[in-house]
Enzyme design. Structure first.
Site, PDB file in Angstrom:
ATOM      1  N   LYS A   9       0.832  -1.213   0.000  1.00  0.00           N
ATOM      2  CA  LYS A   9       0.000   0.000   0.000  1.00  0.00           C
ATOM      3  C   LYS A   9       0.873   1.273   0.000  1.00  0.00           C
ATOM      4  O   LYS A   9       2.091   1.209   0.270  1.00  0.00           O
ATOM      5  CB  LYS A   9      -0.929  -0.044   1.217  1.00  0.00           C
ATOM      6  CG  LYS A   9      -1.964  -1.177   1.160  1.00  0.00           C
ATOM      7  CD  LYS A   9      -2.956  -1.077   2.322  1.00  0.00           C
ATOM      8  CE  LYS A   9      -4.003  -2.169   2.270  1.00  0.00           C
ATOM      9  NZ  LYS A   9      -5.019  -2.012   3.355  1.00  0.00           N
ATOM     10  N   TYR A  49     -12.180  -2.425  -4.088  1.00  0.00           N
ATOM     11  CA  TYR A  49     -12.686  -2.613  -2.729  1.00  0.00           C
ATOM     12  C   TYR A  49     -14.216  -2.595  -2.658  1.00  0.00           C
ATOM     13  O   TYR A  49     -14.779  -2.343  -1.589  1.00  0.00           O
ATOM     14  CB  TYR A  49     -12.100  -1.549  -1.801  1.00  0.00           C
ATOM     15  CG  TYR A  49     -10.716  -1.899  -1.252  1.00  0.00           C
ATOM     16  CD1 TYR A  49     -10.536  -3.022  -0.422  1.00  0.00           C
ATOM     17  CD2 TYR A  49      -9.614  -1.114  -1.531  1.00  0.00           C
ATOM     18  CE1 TYR A  49      -9.286  -3.338   0.092  1.00  0.00           C
ATOM     19  CE2 TYR A  49      -8.349  -1.431  -1.005  1.00  0.00           C
ATOM     20  CZ  TYR A  49      -8.199  -2.543  -0.195  1.00  0.00           C
ATOM     21  OH  TYR A  49      -6.963  -2.856   0.327  1.00  0.00           O
ATOM     22  N   THR A  91      -5.305  -7.174  10.608  1.00  0.00           N
ATOM     23  CA  THR A  91      -5.666  -5.916   9.923  1.00  0.00           C
ATOM     24  C   THR A  91      -5.203  -4.701  10.710  1.00  0.00           C
ATOM     25  O   THR A  91      -4.673  -3.747  10.152  1.00  0.00           O
ATOM     26  CB  THR A  91      -7.200  -5.870   9.722  1.00  0.00           C
ATOM     27  OG1 THR A  91      -7.616  -7.056   9.040  1.00  0.00           O
ATOM     28  CG2 THR A  91      -7.604  -4.640   8.925  1.00  0.00           C
ATOM     29  N   ARG A 102       2.716  -6.332   9.032  1.00  0.00           N
ATOM     30  CA  ARG A 102       1.987  -5.184   9.594  1.00  0.00           C
ATOM     31  C   ARG A 102       2.561  -4.759  10.946  1.00  0.00           C
ATOM     32  O   ARG A 102       2.636  -3.562  11.242  1.00  0.00           O
ATOM     33  CB  ARG A 102       0.497  -5.494   9.670  1.00  0.00           C
ATOM     34  CG  ARG A 102      -0.176  -5.350   8.296  1.00  0.00           C
ATOM     35  CD  ARG A 102      -1.557  -5.927   8.268  1.00  0.00           C
ATOM     36  NE  ARG A 102      -2.321  -5.499   7.092  1.00  0.00           N
ATOM     37  CZ  ARG A 102      -3.450  -6.075   6.703  1.00  0.00           C
ATOM     38  NH1 ARG A 102      -3.958  -7.095   7.384  1.00  0.00           N
ATOM     39  NH2 ARG A 102      -4.087  -5.630   5.636  1.00  0.00           N
ATOM     40  N   ASN A 112      -2.020   0.339   6.697  1.00  0.00           N
ATOM     41  CA  ASN A 112      -1.540  -0.928   7.255  1.00  0.00           C
ATOM     42  C   ASN A 112      -0.669  -1.749   6.302  1.00  0.00           C
ATOM     43  O   ASN A 112      -0.638  -2.985   6.361  1.00  0.00           O
ATOM     44  CB  ASN A 112      -2.704  -1.745   7.837  1.00  0.00           C
ATOM     45  CG  ASN A 112      -3.720  -2.141   6.795  1.00  0.00           C
ATOM     46  OD1 ASN A 112      -3.569  -1.817   5.628  1.00  0.00           O
ATOM     47  ND2 ASN A 112      -4.745  -2.860   7.221  1.00  0.00           N
ATOM     48  N   HIS A 115      -2.086  -5.387   1.412  1.00  0.00           N
ATOM     49  CA  HIS A 115      -3.348  -6.091   1.168  1.00  0.00           C
ATOM     50  C   HIS A 115      -3.008  -7.509   0.739  1.00  0.00           C
ATOM     51  O   HIS A 115      -2.005  -7.730   0.051  1.00  0.00           O
ATOM     52  CB  HIS A 115      -4.138  -5.412   0.032  1.00  0.00           C
ATOM     53  CG  HIS A 115      -5.250  -6.266  -0.501  1.00  0.00           C
ATOM     54  ND1 HIS A 115      -6.503  -6.294   0.075  1.00  0.00           N
ATOM     55  CD2 HIS A 115      -5.279  -7.178  -1.521  1.00  0.00           C
ATOM     56  CE1 HIS A 115      -7.260  -7.178  -0.579  1.00  0.00           C
ATOM     57  NE2 HIS A 115      -6.541  -7.717  -1.548  1.00  0.00           N
ATOM     58  N   GLU A 126      -9.067 -10.923  -7.973  1.00  0.00           N
ATOM     59  CA  GLU A 126      -8.150  -9.798  -7.752  1.00  0.00           C
ATOM     60  C   GLU A 126      -6.938  -9.869  -8.686  1.00  0.00           C
ATOM     61  O   GLU A 126      -6.445  -8.840  -9.156  1.00  0.00           O
ATOM     62  CB  GLU A 126      -7.715  -9.772  -6.288  1.00  0.00           C
ATOM     63  CG  GLU A 126      -8.867  -9.396  -5.360  1.00  0.00           C
ATOM     64  CD  GLU A 126      -8.472  -9.358  -3.889  1.00  0.00           C
ATOM     65  OE1 GLU A 126      -9.344  -9.068  -3.062  1.00  0.00           O
ATOM     66  OE2 GLU A 126      -7.290  -9.611  -3.558  1.00  0.00           O
TER      67      GLU A 126
HETATM   68  P1  ADP Z   1      -7.695  -6.967   5.483  1.00  0.00           P
HETATM   69  O1  ADP Z   1      -6.918  -5.920   4.695  1.00  0.00           O
HETATM   70  O2  ADP Z   1      -6.916  -7.472   6.666  1.00  0.00           O
HETATM   71  O3  ADP Z   1      -8.219  -8.083   4.606  1.00  0.00           O
HETATM   72  P2  ADP Z   1     -10.419  -5.943   5.502  1.00  0.00           P
HETATM   73  O4  ADP Z   1     -10.601  -6.638   4.186  1.00  0.00           O
HETATM   74  O5  ADP Z   1     -11.413  -6.214   6.566  1.00  0.00           O
HETATM   75  O6  ADP Z   1      -8.956  -6.217   6.111  1.00  0.00           O
HETATM   76  O7  ADP Z   1     -10.420  -4.366   5.258  1.00  0.00           O
HETATM   77  C1  ADP Z   1      -9.804  -3.808   4.117  1.00  0.00           C
HETATM   78  C2  ADP Z   1      -8.990  -2.614   4.552  1.00  0.00           C
HETATM   79  O8  ADP Z   1      -9.870  -1.612   5.032  1.00  0.00           O
HETATM   80  C3  ADP Z   1      -8.018  -2.877   5.716  1.00  0.00           C
HETATM   81  O9  ADP Z   1      -6.791  -3.401   5.306  1.00  0.00           O
HETATM   82  C4  ADP Z   1      -7.879  -1.496   6.312  1.00  0.00           C
HETATM   83  O10 ADP Z   1      -6.945  -0.718   5.576  1.00  0.00           O
HETATM   84  C5  ADP Z   1      -9.273  -0.923   6.118  1.00  0.00           C
HETATM   85  N1  ADP Z   1     -10.083  -1.149   7.329  1.00  0.00           N
HETATM   86  C6  ADP Z   1     -10.633  -2.282   7.754  1.00  0.00           C
HETATM   87  N2  ADP Z   1     -11.301  -2.126   8.903  1.00  0.00           N
HETATM   88  C7  ADP Z   1     -11.158  -0.819   9.231  1.00  0.00           C
HETATM   89  C8  ADP Z   1     -11.613  -0.011  10.285  1.00  0.00           C
HETATM   90  N3  ADP Z   1     -12.359  -0.522  11.272  1.00  0.00           N
HETATM   91  N4  ADP Z   1     -11.263   1.295  10.284  1.00  0.00           N
HETATM   92  C9  ADP Z   1     -10.521   1.810   9.281  1.00  0.00           C
HETATM   93  N5  ADP Z   1     -10.057   1.093   8.230  1.00  0.00           N
HETATM   94  C10 ADP Z   1     -10.360  -0.211   8.204  1.00  0.00           C
HETATM   95 MG    MG Z   2      -9.559  -7.983   3.039  1.00  0.00          MG
END
Ligand code: ADP
Ligand code: MG
Length: 137
Positions: A9, A49, A91, A102, A112, A115, A126
């Site tokens: 990212k 997304y 996450t 992370r 973070n 992805h 994807e």
């Molecule tokens: P991951 O990236 O671990 O698969 P998710 O698919 O649930 O997590 O979420 C996609 C992205 O959205 C996360 O990597 C993070 O950057 C953002 N995100 C997820 N949950 C939150 C939250 N509660 N507040 C802010 N950003 C979030």
């Molecule tokens: Mg995800």
């Protein structure tokens, strides 16, 4: 062999840790089968997304993902999808295990670092979002 999609990212690209993150992949049995650095447009980030479009953080997530260039890669190896998720860590970097990408390179849940696809079905979708089959080897 299983394949999954990784995105480094904008926060991690800006920090200059592309190579360090690639090393995590290659040192743990994930081969980089395709890779490119690119700037996502707002429309591309929203489409990528789309599963999160009803979530309260959606707009912030899209803004963040277009805030600078990203590095998208196809990772290949045994259990590539789950292995990449394990290397990434939780996450929220504050909850990520020590030694995960992370925990080591991310600041907060918005920025973070990485992805990774979260299922084999999503991995296929994807990968196709960013790469033609002829460019994956
Ligand atoms: P991951 O990236 O671990 O698969 P998710 O698919 O649930 O997590 O979420 C996609 C992205 O959205 C996360 O990597 C993070 O950057 C953002 N995100 C997820 N949950 C939150 C939250 N509660 N507040 C802010 N950003 C979030
Ligand atoms: Mg995800």
């Amino acid at each position: 062999m299983e394949q999954t999609l990784s995105i480094i990212k904008p926060d991690a690209v800006a920090k200059g840790v592309i190579g360090k993150i690639f090393d995590r992949f290659e040192s743990n049995g994930l081969r980089i089968a395709a890779t490119k650095k690119l700037q996502l447009s707002r429309i591309e980030a929203k489409n990528f997304y789309a599963v999160h479009k009803e979530r309260p953080f959606f707009n912030d997530l899209v803004d963040f993902m277009i805030s600078g260039p990203v590095v998208v890669s196809v990772l290949e190896g045994e259990n590539a999808m789950q292995k990449n998720r394990d290397l990434m860590g939780a996450t929220n970097p504050k909850e990520a295990k020590a030694g995960t990408i992370r925990a080591d390179f991310a600041e907060n849940i918005d920025a973070n670092a990485v992805h990774g696809s979260d299922s084999l079905e999503n991995a296929d979708t994807e990968i196709a979002f960013f790469f033609a089959s002829k460019d994956i080897s």
